[in-house]
Scaffold this active site. Structure first.
Site, mmCIF file in Angstrom:
data_model
loop_
_atom_site.group_PDB
_atom_site.id
_atom_site.type_symbol
_atom_site.label_atom_id
_atom_site.label_comp_id
_atom_site.label_asym_id
_atom_site.label_seq_id
_atom_site.Cartn_x
_atom_site.Cartn_y
_atom_site.Cartn_z
ATOM 1 N N ILE A 292 65.651 34.382 -6.664
ATOM 2 C CA ILE A 292 65.840 34.146 -8.097
ATOM 3 C C ILE A 292 67.335 33.985 -8.306
ATOM 4 O O ILE A 292 68.120 34.786 -7.787
ATOM 5 C CB ILE A 292 65.314 35.309 -8.964
ATOM 6 C CG1 ILE A 292 63.787 35.414 -8.843
ATOM 7 C CG2 ILE A 292 65.737 35.132 -10.435
ATOM 8 C CD1 ILE A 292 63.178 36.582 -9.610
ATOM 9 N N GLU B 229 63.075 40.912 -0.891
ATOM 10 C CA GLU B 229 64.244 41.459 -0.230
ATOM 11 C C GLU B 229 65.445 41.089 -1.077
ATOM 12 O O GLU B 229 65.539 39.970 -1.571
ATOM 13 C CB GLU B 229 64.394 40.890 1.178
ATOM 14 C CG GLU B 229 63.379 41.437 2.140
ATOM 15 C CD GLU B 229 62.707 40.352 2.959
ATOM 16 O OE1 GLU B 229 63.008 39.163 2.750
ATOM 17 O OE2 GLU B 229 61.865 40.695 3.786
ATOM 18 N N TYR C 160 65.172 44.459 -10.670
ATOM 19 C CA TYR C 160 63.904 44.733 -10.006
ATOM 20 C C TYR C 160 63.402 46.146 -10.296
ATOM 21 O O TYR C 160 62.206 46.351 -10.506
ATOM 22 C CB TYR C 160 64.026 44.472 -8.506
ATOM 23 C CG TYR C 160 64.367 43.032 -8.201
ATOM 24 C CD1 TYR C 160 63.692 41.985 -8.816
ATOM 25 C CD2 TYR C 160 65.380 42.710 -7.302
ATOM 26 C CE1 TYR C 160 64.004 40.665 -8.546
ATOM 27 C CE2 TYR C 160 65.694 41.385 -7.023
ATOM 28 C CZ TYR C 160 65.008 40.376 -7.651
ATOM 29 O OH TYR C 160 65.314 39.063 -7.382
#
Length: 148
Positions: free
Chosen positions: A74, A108, A120
């Site tokens: 992203i 990851e 996250y």
């Protein structure tokens, strides 16, 4: 707060994705050829995000692995950084993954990328492992997962 739009990219957007990815990651860029290959990789989806489809300001690439999904990358560029576009893109990935039948999502992330780690964690991801010297420059990656 900006009302971000998220939309699926198509193969004709390969050059735009390569430019955005290089801007977002600089020396850690996958490289234009690898980015373009993401459009033809099996079960990989690319999403763009921004204020309008005319000018994407971010992207997300994820892979559908059946019961699992994997966020491959992203990235957000320019003034859209820190303005919620990354979260909107992540939400778009998670919604797509749930719709496809995934029950868990993995990713990851660079162990030194505090902004991404916060993003996250706020979305509910938890650390489940780490990969030592994962990146070309020797940097470590944190492995995170979220039950969908």
């Amino acid at each position: 707060m900006t009302a971000w739009r998220i939309w699926p990219a198509s193969r004709k957007d390969a050059d735009a994705l390569a430019r955005l990815e290089a801007l977002a990651f600089g020396g850690r860029s996958w490289g234009a050829d690898s980015v373009r290959e993401s459009f033809v990789a099996p079960r990989v989806t690319v999403l763009f995000g921004g204020e309008s489809e005319a000018e994407p300001q971010g992207f997300a690439v994820w892979r559908d692995l059946g019961e699992e999904a994997e966020v491959l990358t992203i990235g957000v560029v320019g003034a859209a950084r820190g303005a919620g576009l990354g979260r909107a893109l992540l939400d778009g990935v998670l919604e797509s993954a749930r719709t496809s039948g995934a029950e868990r999502c993995f990713l990851e992330v660079d162990a030194l990328n505090e902004g991404a780690l916060r993003l996250y964690a706020r979305a509910g991801f938890a650390q489940v492992g780490e990969r030592r010297r994962y990146y070309r420059d020797g940097g470590d990656a944190v492995v995170m997962a979220l039950d969908l």
